[in-house]
Scaffold this motif. Structure first.
Motif, mmCIF file in Angstrom:
data_model
loop_
_atom_site.group_PDB
_atom_site.id
_atom_site.type_symbol
_atom_site.label_atom_id
_atom_site.label_comp_id
_atom_site.label_asym_id
_atom_site.label_seq_id
_atom_site.Cartn_x
_atom_site.Cartn_y
_atom_site.Cartn_z
ATOM 1 N N GLU A 259 48.328 20.626 50.316
ATOM 2 C CA GLU A 259 49.423 21.177 51.113
ATOM 3 C C GLU A 259 50.392 21.972 50.246
ATOM 4 O OE1 GLU A 259 51.035 17.705 52.948
ATOM 5 O OE2 GLU A 259 49.607 17.741 54.637
ATOM 6 N N ALA A 260 50.593 21.533 49.012
ATOM 7 C CA ALA A 260 51.520 22.223 48.113
ATOM 8 C C ALA A 260 50.990 23.577 47.683
ATOM 9 C CB ALA A 260 51.802 21.352 46.893
ATOM 10 N N VAL A 261 49.693 23.673 47.449
ATOM 11 C CA VAL A 261 49.122 24.935 46.949
ATOM 12 C C VAL A 261 48.724 25.881 48.081
ATOM 13 C CG1 VAL A 261 46.650 24.336 46.835
ATOM 14 C CG2 VAL A 261 47.657 25.802 45.064
ATOM 15 N N ALA A 262 48.584 25.365 49.280
ATOM 16 C CA ALA A 262 48.079 26.178 50.399
ATOM 17 C C ALA A 262 48.850 27.483 50.629
ATOM 18 C CB ALA A 262 48.052 25.351 51.680
ATOM 19 N N PRO A 263 50.195 27.496 50.537
ATOM 20 C CA PRO A 263 50.907 28.774 50.775
ATOM 21 C C PRO A 263 50.584 29.867 49.765
ATOM 22 C CG PRO A 263 52.400 26.900 50.963
ATOM 23 C CD PRO A 263 51.126 26.382 50.372
ATOM 24 N N TYR A 264 50.044 29.501 48.618
ATOM 25 C CA TYR A 264 49.747 30.473 47.561
ATOM 26 C C TYR A 264 48.261 30.853 47.525
ATOM 27 C CZ TYR A 264 54.245 28.597 46.226
ATOM 28 O OH TYR A 264 55.558 28.182 46.243
ATOM 29 N N ASP A 265 47.424 30.041 48.132
ATOM 30 C CA ASP A 265 45.976 30.231 48.118
ATOM 31 C C ASP A 265 45.567 31.201 49.219
ATOM 32 O OD1 ASP A 265 43.148 29.789 48.053
ATOM 33 O OD2 ASP A 265 43.406 28.288 49.638
ATOM 34 N N ARG A 283 51.125 39.902 44.261
ATOM 35 C CA ARG A 283 52.168 39.416 43.357
ATOM 36 C C ARG A 283 52.634 38.016 43.739
ATOM 37 N NH1 ARG A 283 55.593 43.154 40.880
ATOM 38 N NH2 ARG A 283 56.629 41.310 40.003
ATOM 39 N N THR A 284 52.360 37.600 44.962
ATOM 40 C CA THR A 284 52.920 36.340 45.464
ATOM 41 C C THR A 284 51.910 35.212 45.571
ATOM 42 O OG1 THR A 284 52.530 36.952 47.779
ATOM 43 C CG2 THR A 284 54.638 37.607 46.802
ATOM 44 N N LYS A 285 50.625 35.484 45.355
ATOM 45 C CA LYS A 285 49.583 34.472 45.519
ATOM 46 C C LYS A 285 49.091 33.945 44.176
ATOM 47 C CE LYS A 285 49.633 34.837 49.987
ATOM 48 N NZ LYS A 285 50.123 33.748 50.844
#
Length: 391
Positions: A259-265, A283-285
Motif C-alpha cells: 500500500e505504501a509503494v502503490a502510489p509510486y508504482d 519524475r514522480t514514479k
C-alpha cells in the motif's frame, strides 16, 4: 524516520562481498518460483508462507505451463538477476577499474552475445542472451545492432528494475562510498535504463556501498539512500521505510508495504497485466522493487533470513526484490544460511563464491588506484594555490 536495526558485524571486506553476492543469488533463487503472484496466492499454493527453497509453481508441468515455460523456476535455480550480476563481475575482472557505459558496450554486451554458459532455468548451456528478459535484450539490440551511444542507449527502454537488479557489484567495489557508487552506477546504467529505472540502479549501488561501512545498520543504509535519491524514487523509499518501521514481522508488513509503494508504482495491482501507463519515464514514479527491498531490510532489522523471506513472500517481482534484499543484508554482514547457499549452488551448477573472490581482488586494486589518483590531484591542486599537502 528512524528505522530500527542492529549494527552490522565487524565483517571484513571479503566477507561482505561474499555475503552480498551469495546473498543476492540465494534471494533470487528463492523468489523465482513465486514471482508474479500475490501474497495470498503464494499462501494458498504452498499451504503457508514460503520458508526456503521450493519447487516450480506448476510442478512437473513447468516445461509447458504458461506463462513461465520453458523456464524451470524453482528447486534452487537462479534467474537472470544472478546471470546479469555475475556478468557485471566478469566485466570488473577484465577492466580492473571503475566502469562506465562504454565498458558495458565493450565487454558486457559481447559477453551476453557470444559466450555460452550454463543457464539453470533452461537446464542447458546457452547464450545468456537467450535467457535474459526483453528489457536486458535491449542492451544488445541498441548497442550491438543499433550502434547507439552507450551513454544514451537506455533511452526508450521500458522503465523497470532491469538495471538495478544487478548493480550490487558497483556498490561493492565502492564499499563505504555511497556517493561514488551512485555516480558510477548511474553512468553504467545509462546504457540500459532511463528515468527512475536508472535512478534505482544508482540508489541500489549506493545502498550496498553504505551497508559495507563499519557499524552500518538498516537506518544508516536508508539514510544514505535518501541523501542521494531523487524525485519519485526518494519519495517512495521514504514512505515505504516509514511504514516498515512499524513492523518487525514480515507477514504483517506485506500488505502495508504494498500500500505504501502503490502510489509510486506504475505497474498497477495486476502484476501480469500492467496498464497502458506502466513502465514509462516519470519524475514522480519509482520502481517497486528497491523501496520494498529496503523496507524488508528495515522490518528484518538487517537479518538476512527475515529480509529475504519477506521479499519472497511479497510476491510480484519478488525474485528481484529478494535479490536486492539479500545483497543488502549480506553486505551488512548478516550470515547467509549455509543450507540455502549450498542448495542453490548445487542446483544451479554455479560457483557462487568465485565471483566474490574475483570482485574482492578488484575492489582492493581499485581502492589503491583511487588513493594514488587522489594524491596526484592533491599535489596538482596545491600547485595552483590550493591547500598545501602535509607530505
Amino acid at each position: 524516520m528512524t528505522p530500527k536495526g542492529e549494527e552490522s558485524s565487524g565483517a571484513a571486506l571479503d566477507e561482505r562481498i561474499a555475503g552480498a553476492l551469495v546473498g543476492a543469488a540465494v534471494g533470487d533463487a528463492l523468489g523465482g518460483p513465486v514471482e508474479g503472484y500475490s501474497p495470498d496466492q503464494i499462501l494458498e499454493r504452498h499451504g503457508g508462507r514460503v520458508h526456503g527453497v521450493v519447487g516450480p509453481w506448476h510442478g512437473d508441468a513447468w516445461r509447458t505451463a504458461r506463462p513461465l515455460a520453458p523456464y524451470h523456476k524453482g528447486d534452487g535455480h537462479v534467474t537472470d538477476d544472478t546471470l546479469m550480476t555475475h556478468a557485471l563481475v566478469r566485466v570488473y575482472a577484465r577492466v580492473r577499474d571503475h566502469l562506465d557505459a562504454y565498458a558495458v558496450a565493450d565487454h558486457l554486451v559481447p559477453d551476453l552475445l557470444t559466450n555460452p554458459r550454463w543457464i539453470p532455468e533452461l537446464e542447458a548451456e546457452a547464450l545468456p542472451l537467450h535467457r535474459i528478459f526483453l528489457a536486458e535484450k535491449w542492451l544488445v539490440a541498441r548497442i550491438h545492432y543499433g550502434h547507439a551511444d552507450p551513454r544514451e542507449a537506455g533511452t526508450g527502454n521500458i522503465v523497470n528494475c532491469g538495471a538495478a537488479m544487478y548493480m550490487a557489484p558497483v556498490g561493492l567495489v565502492n564499499a563505504a562510498n555511497p556517493a561514488g557508487a551512485y555516480a558510477e552506477a548511474l553512468d553504467i546504467a545509462g546504457a540500459h535504463q532511463s528515468s527512475y529505472g536508472r535512478e534505482a540502479a544508482g540508489v541500489l549501488a549506493a545502498a550496498v556501498a553504505a551497508a559495507c561501512a563499519p557499524g552500518a545498520t538498516p537506518d544508516s543504509v536508508v539514510t544514505a539512500c535518501l541523501s542521494l535519491a531523487k524525485d519519485g524514487t526518494r519519495a517512495a523509499i521514504e514512505r515505504v521505510c516509514e511504514v516498515a518501521c512499524r513492523y518487525s514481522d514480515f507477514a504483517s508488513a506485506l500488505v502495508p508495504l504494498r500500500e505504501a509503494v502503490a502510489p509510486y508504482d506504475t505497474v498497477g495491482p495486476d502484476y501480469r497485466s500492467p496498464g497502458l501507463d506502466a513502465r514509462r519515464p516519470s519524475r514522480t514514479k519509482a520502481i517497486e522493487e528497491l523501496p520494498v527491498a529496503l523496507g524488508m531490510l528495515v522490518v528484518a532489522g538487517g537479518d538476512f533470513r527475515h529480509a529475504v523471506l519477506g521479499a519472497v513472500n511479497y510476491g510480484r517481482d519478488c525474485d528481484s526484490i529478494a535479490t536486492m534484499a539479500g545483497a543488502l543484508a549480506g553486505a551488512l554482514g548478516s550470515p547467509v544460511p549455509g543450507e540455502w547457499s549450498k542448495t542453490v549452488a548445487e542446483a544451479s551448477r554455479l560457483d557462487l563464491w568465485e565471483p566474490a573472490t574475483n570482485l574482492t581482488e578488484v575492489a582492493r586494486e581499485l581502492f589503491a588506484r583511487d588513493v594514488l589518483r587522489r594524491r596526484a590531484h592533491e599535489t596538482a591542486f596545491a600547485g595552483i594555490g590550493g591547500p598545501g599537502c602535509s607530505d
